[in-house]
Design an enzyme around this catalytic site. Structure first.
Site, PDB file in Angstrom:
ATOM      1  N   HIS A   1      -0.201   0.469   9.395  1.00  8.76           N
ATOM      2  CA  HIS A   1      -0.884   0.633   9.596  1.00  8.76           C
ATOM      3  C   HIS A   1      -2.341  -0.568  10.297  1.00  8.76           C
ATOM      4  O   HIS A   1      -1.367  -1.743   9.524  1.00  8.76           O
ATOM      5  CB  HIS A   1      -1.870   1.208   8.578  1.00  8.76           C
ATOM      6  CG  HIS A   1      -1.289   2.350   8.664  1.00  8.76           C
ATOM      7  ND1 HIS A   1      -1.825   3.639   7.336  1.00  8.76           N
ATOM      8  CD2 HIS A   1      -0.299   3.560   8.754  1.00  8.76           C
ATOM      9  CE1 HIS A   1      -1.032   4.907   7.782  1.00  8.76           C
ATOM     10  NE2 HIS A   1      -0.320   4.776   8.164  1.00  8.76           N
TER      11      HIS A   1
ATOM     12  N   GLU B   1      -4.820  -1.719   8.398  1.00  8.19           N
ATOM     13  CA  GLU B   1      -5.234  -1.857   7.099  1.00  8.19           C
ATOM     14  C   GLU B   1      -4.590  -2.603   6.689  1.00  8.19           C
ATOM     15  O   GLU B   1      -4.680  -3.790   6.353  1.00  8.19           O
ATOM     16  CB  GLU B   1      -5.790  -1.161   6.029  1.00  8.19           C
ATOM     17  CG  GLU B   1      -6.920  -0.404   6.795  1.00  8.19           C
ATOM     18  CD  GLU B   1      -6.600   1.447   7.387  1.00  8.19           C
ATOM     19  OE1 GLU B   1      -7.309   1.463   7.350  1.00  8.19           O
ATOM     20  OE2 GLU B   1      -4.950   1.237   7.606  1.00  8.19           O
TER      21      GLU B   1
ATOM     22  N   CYS C   1      -3.118   3.616   2.095  1.00  4.52           N
ATOM     23  CA  CYS C   1      -4.347   1.887   2.442  1.00  4.52           C
ATOM     24  C   CYS C   1      -5.514   1.598   1.953  1.00  4.52           C
ATOM     25  O   CYS C   1      -6.033   0.919   1.076  1.00  4.52           O
ATOM     26  CB  CYS C   1      -4.746   2.292   4.237  1.00  4.52           C
ATOM     27  SG  CYS C   1      -3.564   1.779   4.909  1.00  4.52           S
TER      28      CYS C   1
END
Length: 187
Positions: free
Chosen positions: A107, A109, A137
């Site tokens: 991801h 993040e 996240c």
């Protein structure tokens, strides 16, 4: 519990931004309520636009996500976008099998966290596009002591449970989450 703040932006300030209706149960903040040095609409929108640009770097044809971590002086600490690891061959067929793709995808993040020095992330604001961090996240961002999340008002139904999990974690930890109308990024 820290409120989720929906930021209403003055049309004159942004050259005619269209504002959607306020979400029920959210606090309404006019831009005039945000007169403090740490947060300003101008900077928020600059970094949201940057997160949107960074999202465009993703190779994922179906979902492009970007993230930017910024310190209190508006210095960029780290950026990230969703994609496979740098050692992955990034083959087109890897995107065809959704389950396989999701198992390999890092991801935005997470990439931001991997590229940043942990100590420099403490008390930062993280800007995400096109939606709030998922529950997984959110937990990782809380672990490095993020103070604030800024994003746009976009909640795709297929991930709503994960987004709600993230929102709950941010609320429990006292992290401010500010939402801007997506239309503000197009001005």
């Amino acid at each position: 519990m820290t409120p989720f703040r929906y930021i209403y932006v003055d049309k004159e300030e942004l050259g005619g931004c269209i504002l959607p209706a306020q979400f029920p149960g959210w606090e309404k903040y006019e831009t005039t309520d945000l007169f403090h040095k740490t947060y300003s609409v101008k900077w928020d929108l600059r970094f949201l636009r940057l997160a949107k640009e960074i999202a465009s770097w993703s190779s994922d044809p179906s979902t492009k996500v970007g993230a930017v971590a910024v310190d209190k002086e508006h210095g960029i600490i780290a950026t990230g976008y969703n994609g496979f690891s740098k050692k992955n061959l990034d083959r087109p067929e890897d995107y065809q099998d959704r389950n396989r793709k999701l198992m390999q995808m890092i991801h935005a993040e997470e990439n931001l966290l991997l590229f940043a020095e942990k100590t420099r992330l403490k008390h930062c604001t993280v800007y995400t596009y096109p939606f709030i961090p998922c529950g997984t996240c959110a937990a990782k961002l809380l672990q490095v002591d993020i103070d604030r999340i800024v994003t746009i008002d976009n909640f795709p139904e297929r991930w709503i449970d994960s987004f709600n999990c993230g929102r709950e974690q941010f609320a429990d930890a006292g992290v401010i989450v500010d939402y801007y109308p997506a239309e503000c990024l197009n001005v």
